[in-house]
Design a protein around this motif. Structure first.
Motif, PDB file in Angstrom:
ATOM      1  N   MET A   1       0.841  -1.187   0.000  1.00 36.94           N
ATOM      2  CA  MET A   1       0.000   0.000   0.000  1.00 36.94           C
ATOM      3  C   MET A   1       0.885   1.249   0.000  1.00 36.94           C
ATOM      4  O   MET A   1       2.009   1.225   0.506  1.00 36.94           O
ATOM      5  N   LYS A   2       0.368   2.324  -0.565  1.00 38.55           N
ATOM      6  CA  LYS A   2       1.123   3.560  -0.672  1.00 38.55           C
ATOM      7  C   LYS A   2       0.444   4.653   0.159  1.00 38.55           C
ATOM      8  O   LYS A   2      -0.755   4.901   0.022  1.00 38.55           O
ATOM      9  N   ILE A   3       1.230   5.287   1.030  1.00 36.49           N
ATOM     10  CA  ILE A   3       0.731   6.375   1.861  1.00 36.49           C
ATOM     11  C   ILE A   3       1.305   7.687   1.336  1.00 36.49           C
ATOM     12  O   ILE A   3       2.529   7.851   1.280  1.00 36.49           O
ATOM     13  N   GLU A   4       0.428   8.616   0.964  1.00 37.41           N
ATOM     14  CA  GLU A   4       0.857   9.932   0.508  1.00 37.41           C
ATOM     15  C   GLU A   4       0.350  10.982   1.500  1.00 37.41           C
ATOM     16  O   GLU A   4      -0.858  11.113   1.708  1.00 37.41           O
ATOM     17  N   VAL A   5       1.272  11.698   2.091  1.00 38.19           N
ATOM     18  CA  VAL A   5       0.939  12.762   3.047  1.00 38.19           C
ATOM     19  C   VAL A   5       1.214  14.092   2.353  1.00 38.19           C
ATOM     20  O   VAL A   5       2.347  14.372   1.966  1.00 38.19           O
ATOM     21  N   LYS A   6       0.150  14.892   2.181  1.00 33.81           N
ATOM     22  CA  LYS A   6       0.265  16.111   1.386  1.00 33.81           C
ATOM     23  C   LYS A   6      -0.153  17.336   2.201  1.00 33.81           C
ATOM     24  O   LYS A   6      -1.336  17.518   2.508  1.00 33.81           O
ATOM     25  N   ASN A   7       0.831  18.144   2.597  1.00 33.82           N
ATOM     26  CA  ASN A   7       0.571  19.388   3.345  1.00 33.82           C
ATOM     27  C   ASN A   7      -0.380  19.166   4.514  1.00 33.82           C
ATOM     28  O   ASN A   7      -1.273  19.978   4.772  1.00 33.82           O
ATOM     29  N   LEU A   8      -0.186  18.074   5.218  1.00 31.89           N
ATOM     30  CA  LEU A   8      -1.092  17.693   6.296  1.00 31.89           C
ATOM     31  C   LEU A   8      -0.970  18.637   7.493  1.00 31.89           C
ATOM     32  O   LEU A   8       0.125  18.874   7.999  1.00 31.89           O
ATOM     33  N   SER A   9      -2.106  19.154   7.945  1.00 32.98           N
ATOM     34  CA  SER A   9      -2.133  20.036   9.112  1.00 32.98           C
ATOM     35  C   SER A   9      -3.275  19.633  10.031  1.00 32.98           C
ATOM     36  O   SER A   9      -4.320  19.167   9.578  1.00 32.98           O
ATOM     37  N   LYS A  10      -3.056  19.812  11.323  1.00 34.61           N
ATOM     38  CA  LYS A  10      -4.109  19.598  12.309  1.00 34.61           C
ATOM     39  C   LYS A  10      -3.953  20.638  13.408  1.00 34.61           C
ATOM     40  O   LYS A  10      -2.884  20.764  14.025  1.00 34.61           O
ATOM     41  N   ARG A  11      -5.023  21.386  13.632  1.00 35.27           N
ATOM     42  CA  ARG A  11      -4.990  22.463  14.610  1.00 35.27           C
ATOM     43  C   ARG A  11      -5.981  22.197  15.727  1.00 35.27           C
ATOM     44  O   ARG A  11      -7.133  21.836  15.481  1.00 35.27           O
ATOM     45  N   TYR A  12      -5.525  22.342  16.974  1.00 28.62           N
ATOM     46  CA  TYR A  12      -6.382  22.269  18.151  1.00 28.62           C
ATOM     47  C   TYR A  12      -6.358  23.640  18.827  1.00 28.62           C
ATOM     48  O   TYR A  12      -5.343  24.021  19.420  1.00 28.62           O
ATOM     49  N   LYS A  13      -7.451  24.396  18.670  1.00 25.38           N
ATOM     50  CA  LYS A  13      -7.518  25.749  19.215  1.00 25.38           C
ATOM     51  C   LYS A  13      -6.306  26.563  18.766  1.00 25.38           C
ATOM     52  O   LYS A  13      -6.178  26.884  17.606  1.00 25.38           O
ATOM     53  N   ASP A  14      -5.379  26.859  19.695  1.00 25.72           N
ATOM     54  CA  ASP A  14      -4.237  27.711  19.341  1.00 25.72           C
ATOM     55  C   ASP A  14      -2.968  26.914  19.050  1.00 25.72           C
ATOM     56  O   ASP A  14      -1.878  27.482  18.933  1.00 25.72           O
ATOM     57  N   THR A  15      -3.099  25.596  18.936  1.00 26.97           N
ATOM     58  CA  THR A  15      -1.916  24.751  18.762  1.00 26.97           C
ATOM     59  C   THR A  15      -1.941  24.045  17.415  1.00 26.97           C
ATOM     60  O   THR A  15      -2.953  23.430  17.045  1.00 26.97           O
ATOM     61  N   ASN A  16      -0.833  24.112  16.696  1.00 22.07           N
ATOM     62  CA  ASN A  16      -0.675  23.343  15.470  1.00 22.07           C
ATOM     63  C   ASN A  16      -0.021  22.010  15.813  1.00 22.07           C
ATOM     64  O   ASN A  16       1.198  21.936  16.009  1.00 22.07           O
ATOM     65  N   ALA A  17      -0.824  20.949  15.888  1.00 19.19           N
ATOM     66  CA  ALA A  17      -0.267  19.629  16.181  1.00 19.19           C
ATOM     67  C   ALA A  17       0.525  19.112  14.991  1.00 19.19           C
ATOM     68  O   ALA A  17       1.550  18.446  15.154  1.00 19.19           O
ATOM     69  N   LEU A  18       0.049  19.422  13.775  1.00 17.14           N
ATOM     70  CA  LEU A  18       0.758  19.111  12.538  1.00 17.14           C
ATOM     71  C   LEU A  18       0.737  20.345  11.659  1.00 17.14           C
ATOM     72  O   LEU A  18      -0.296  21.003  11.543  1.00 17.14           O
ATOM     73  N   ASP A  19       1.869  20.642  11.038  1.00 19.27           N
ATOM     74  CA  ASP A  19       1.995  21.904  10.305  1.00 19.27           C
ATOM     75  C   ASP A  19       2.571  21.644   8.905  1.00 19.27           C
ATOM     76  O   ASP A  19       3.780  21.586   8.716  1.00 19.27           O
ATOM     77  N   HIS A  20       1.668  21.431   7.937  1.00 12.99           N
ATOM     78  CA  HIS A  20       2.047  21.262   6.528  1.00 12.99           C
ATOM     79  C   HIS A  20       3.128  20.182   6.340  1.00 12.99           C
ATOM     80  O   HIS A  20       4.201  20.419   5.804  1.00 12.99           O
ATOM     81  N   VAL A  21       2.795  18.989   6.808  1.00 12.04           N
ATOM     82  CA  VAL A  21       3.704  17.842   6.702  1.00 12.04           C
ATOM     83  C   VAL A  21       3.456  17.117   5.375  1.00 12.04           C
ATOM     84  O   VAL A  21       2.307  16.837   5.021  1.00 12.04           O
TER      85      VAL A  21
END
Length: 284
Positions: A1-21
């Motif tokens: 299987m192939k996993i492609e992660v494209k500019n992945l971001s996740k924000r919780y209120k004022d925190t960027n848990a993931l920032d354009h990964v």
């Protein structure tokens, strides 16, 4: 299987848990997903396994989003450090549920591992010690035979002998039947030799993705007099350097033989040390 992660971001209120990964995993390997607490590892694994949605960007598995996608979630098994199972279920019922969910389930392996870890199939999850509950998670992860199997600190409560048993089983099963295994851990020195590729997250960003063998061969710790070391590292990417009296040790991107030819002492950098220095480095 192939996993492609494209500019992945996740924000919780004022925190960027993931920032354009962004990165791609395309082969069945054992991947080490490393980083300090709060680096974004668990958030990434939750999005990958289809448990939560990203705030921006996307993860695609064979071109599809895993969220609310049963065909994909049947191919992904995420085992966290705790709370993987309903507390009132018996072990045998936990195994029955997961056997129903995963088309690739290996009941024979599950039975062998139950005996190996000396678990009572009639015991309820809430009656298990922390180590026994971790062993149950390991059993489910291994027996799922899921094409993407993710272990997030899966050994909490296991002693050194039980952890070594897990590592041996994981390698044996991987060699018998290749799959994509993503392993997140803080006990890096115990497992680093298993990793074929290493990803390091820091503050929600990807700071390194490299083949483990390349990483081992392209970095080294060089030691000698301060003048000798400074001369050698003057045109190289330096990770860290320390000086005591007139002697210096530098962690540097360089070939070990090149350093030895320059009259310096050179040795490999443990992956754990490298991760610590990379995530401490200003601007990493």
């Amino acid at each position: 299987m192939k996993i492609e992660v494209k500019n992945l971001s996740k924000r919780y209120k004022d925190t960027n848990a993931l920032d354009h990964v962004s990165f791609t995993l395309a082969e069945p390997k054992i991947y080490g997903l490393l980083g300090r607490n709060g680096a974004g590892k668990t958030t990434f694994m939750d999005i990958l396994s289809g448990h939560i949605l990203a705030s921006g960007g996307e993860i695609l598995i064979d071109g599809e989003n895993p969220f609310d996608n049963q065909r994909l979630t049947e191919s992904i098994c995420l085992i966290k450090e705790g709370n993987n199972f309903k507390r009132d279920l018996k072990i045998k019922n936990v195994l029955r549920i997961f056997a129903y969910f995963y088309p690739t389930w290996d009941q024979q392996l599950a039975d062998e591992l139950i005996r190996e870890y000396n678990l009572n199939p009639n015991a309820k999850v809430k009656a298990l010690s922390k180590g026994m509950e971790s062993a149950l998670g390991i059993i489910v992860g291994m027996a799922s035979k899921a094409p993407i199997t993710i272990f997030d600190e899966p050994y909490i409560g296991l002693d050194a002998a039980a952890r070594k048993k897990f590592y041996d089983i994981l390698l044996e099963e991987f060699e018998a039947e290749k799959r994509m295994i993503i392993f997140s851990t803080h006990l890096i020195d115990e497992v680093s030799l298993m990793f074929e590729e290493i990803l390091i997250l820091q503050n929600g960003k990807l700071v390194m993705k490299e083949e483990a063998e390349v990483l081992r061969n392209s970095t080294c710790a060089v030691s000698g007099t301060a003048d000798e070391v400074e001369a050698f590292i003057s045109d190289k990417d330096v990770i860290e350097k320390k000086q005591i009296a007139g002697m210096m040790t530098a962690y540097v991107h360089a070939d070990m033989k090149q350093a030895q030819s320059a009259g310096l002492t050179a040795e490999g950098i443990p992956i754990q040390e490298l991760m610590i220095h990379l995530t401490e480095k200003k601007g990493a």
